[in-house]
Design a protein around this motif. Sequence first.
Motif, PDB file in Angstrom:
ATOM      1  N   VAL A 416       0.838  -1.205   0.000  1.00  0.00           N
ATOM      2  CA  VAL A 416       0.000   0.000   0.000  1.00  0.00           C
ATOM      3  C   VAL A 416       0.874   1.257   0.000  1.00  0.00           C
ATOM      4  CG1 VAL A 416      -1.679   1.323   1.330  1.00  0.00           C
ATOM      5  CG2 VAL A 416      -1.963  -1.135   1.086  1.00  0.00           C
ATOM      6  N   SER A 439      -9.318   6.940  -2.525  1.00  0.00           N
ATOM      7  CA  SER A 439      -9.456   5.516  -2.248  1.00  0.00           C
ATOM      8  C   SER A 439      -8.194   4.945  -1.604  1.00  0.00           C
ATOM      9  CB  SER A 439      -9.776   4.765  -3.539  1.00  0.00           C
ATOM     10  OG  SER A 439      -9.829   3.382  -3.302  1.00  0.00           O
ATOM     11  N   LEU A 440      -7.040   5.269  -2.189  1.00  0.00           N
ATOM     12  CA  LEU A 440      -5.790   4.715  -1.668  1.00  0.00           C
ATOM     13  C   LEU A 440      -5.406   5.347  -0.335  1.00  0.00           C
ATOM     14  CD1 LEU A 440      -3.751   2.602  -2.438  1.00  0.00           C
ATOM     15  CD2 LEU A 440      -2.380   4.357  -3.563  1.00  0.00           C
ATOM     16  N   SER A 442      -7.479   6.282   2.052  1.00  0.00           N
ATOM     17  CA  SER A 442      -8.254   5.595   3.076  1.00  0.00           C
ATOM     18  C   SER A 442      -7.671   4.217   3.358  1.00  0.00           C
ATOM     19  CB  SER A 442      -9.706   5.472   2.607  1.00  0.00           C
ATOM     20  OG  SER A 442     -10.466   4.729   3.517  1.00  0.00           O
ATOM     21  N   GLN A 443      -7.256   3.520   2.306  1.00  0.00           N
ATOM     22  CA  GLN A 443      -6.658   2.196   2.481  1.00  0.00           C
ATOM     23  C   GLN A 443      -5.330   2.282   3.227  1.00  0.00           C
ATOM     24  OE1 GLN A 443      -6.100   0.136  -1.230  1.00  0.00           O
ATOM     25  NE2 GLN A 443      -5.430  -1.773  -0.244  1.00  0.00           N
ATOM     26  N   GLU A 446      -5.880   2.929   7.049  1.00  0.00           N
ATOM     27  CA  GLU A 446      -6.445   1.710   7.626  1.00  0.00           C
ATOM     28  C   GLU A 446      -5.380   0.626   7.767  1.00  0.00           C
ATOM     29  OE1 GLU A 446      -9.862  -1.650   6.579  1.00  0.00           O
ATOM     30  OE2 GLU A 446      -9.863   0.288   5.527  1.00  0.00           O
ATOM     31  N   SER A 447      -4.514   0.509   6.764  1.00  0.00           N
ATOM     32  CA  SER A 447      -3.446  -0.496   6.801  1.00  0.00           C
ATOM     33  C   SER A 447      -2.432  -0.177   7.896  1.00  0.00           C
ATOM     34  CB  SER A 447      -2.751  -0.566   5.442  1.00  0.00           C
ATOM     35  OG  SER A 447      -1.685  -1.485   5.470  1.00  0.00           O
TER      36      SER A 447
END
Length: 475
Positions: A416, A439-440, A442-443, A446-447
């Motif tokens: 990520v 989108s990325l 948020s990812q 979270e990661s």
Amino acid sequence: MNAKNAPRLSSCGLLLSLLLTGCATSEGLTTHNSVLSPDSLQAQKSLAGVHFSPAAWPQQAWWKNFNDPQLNQLIDQALASSPDLQIVNAQAAKANAAVVAAEAARMPTLDADGSVTRSRIARVDDPLLEGHRYSTLRSAYLSASYTLDLWGGQKAAWESALGAARASEVDKQGARLTLAANVTRAYINLNLNKELEKLAEENVKRTESISQLQQKYFANGLSTRYQYNQARATAKSAEQALTAARQATVDAGIKLSILLGKGPDAWRSLRQVQLSVPQNMTLPSDIPAELVGRRPDVVAARWRVESAEKNIAAVKTEFYPNINLVAEAGSRNLLGDAFFGAPSQFFNIGPTLSLPIFDGGKRRADLATSNADWDLAVAHYNSTVISALGNISDSIVSMKSLGEQTDQAQQANQLVHSAWDDVSKEYSAGLRPFLDVLSLQSQLIESDQQVAELKAQQLNQAVLLIEQLGGGFKA
């Protein structure tokens, strides 16, 4: 047979019959549970494939394996000043005092007493019906008594108190283990929240940078107002998340300070550290055989079973006759007589026999209560042993699973971050749409959070397993 003696013998026979048939009895009262053997519990499949070591029981100062001097200092402070430990220590002192009291009940008693009484006799109390007479009574005497422990009841009561005191002493060790484990968990949680706060700060910087870039695009007509407002909203949400993360850090710090027995600001001088699971963590090879002697709660529960058993023995002796020896000697005289003269001296000595005949069922109720206390103690012991082995097995599975999850999450996190580096560069150059960035982004957060939380869960699970293995306690 002399006719005059017949009624007397008849009365004695009736009395003897009453004594033999009317005495309180413990018949029919018994316990129901049985003590569980740990070796009877099946755990072969749950413990299959686990790395065991003959010397893998935790050491007493197990927290030092985390190699963090700051943690060592915190636990030392907690063990020295925690009110929770002070409560357990006071309870143990009270239980030890009960042992002394039970031992004292087995000993003879000797008391001395003396008095001087000046009195004026009223006419109604004067045998000569004159009244208006004064007298001074002087007395001094020694009294002694001793209860013959014919059936061992007092000894059993002392052994019962001793078992309870030993359980309380073991409770002290259990409380120290629990406190050290709770401090370590609170410390891990504080470091986790500091890490999450740091990640939130990094996310604020990212979202602010994107918002500024989106503002520039909008000003130059390269983006819509919708996209610009969306970027600003994302930045504000990141700021709100950072505020919440800071509050969570304060909450975690205060909880740690409470465990230390300090003020709410005691945590503020602590620096953030990156703890890791001790590399030498293996499991002992003699589970569950030695578990009974390695966990304070199991040992304390076993002592309470012993205490309850001795208490039953003590209560049963209340159904039997007993003899109490009483003696008294001294001097009692009126003013004017020789205090130690022969006419003033007295003594009396003699045994007293007590035999329970009818008490409305009190002794049976006491024995039934003692039997129930034993059943409760056995049930608690069995439950503690079963839960101990079950929890250890569950922790072993969880440790393995968390290790695999952490490795997988770290691999995903690296991918990520690599993707984010590429997307952020392409977006800055105008080669990527704004939705890809959102989108990325948020990812990514979270990661990052998932990796931090999984590492903390690994540490907490390691502490829990150490605690479940007794934390270095040995009976």
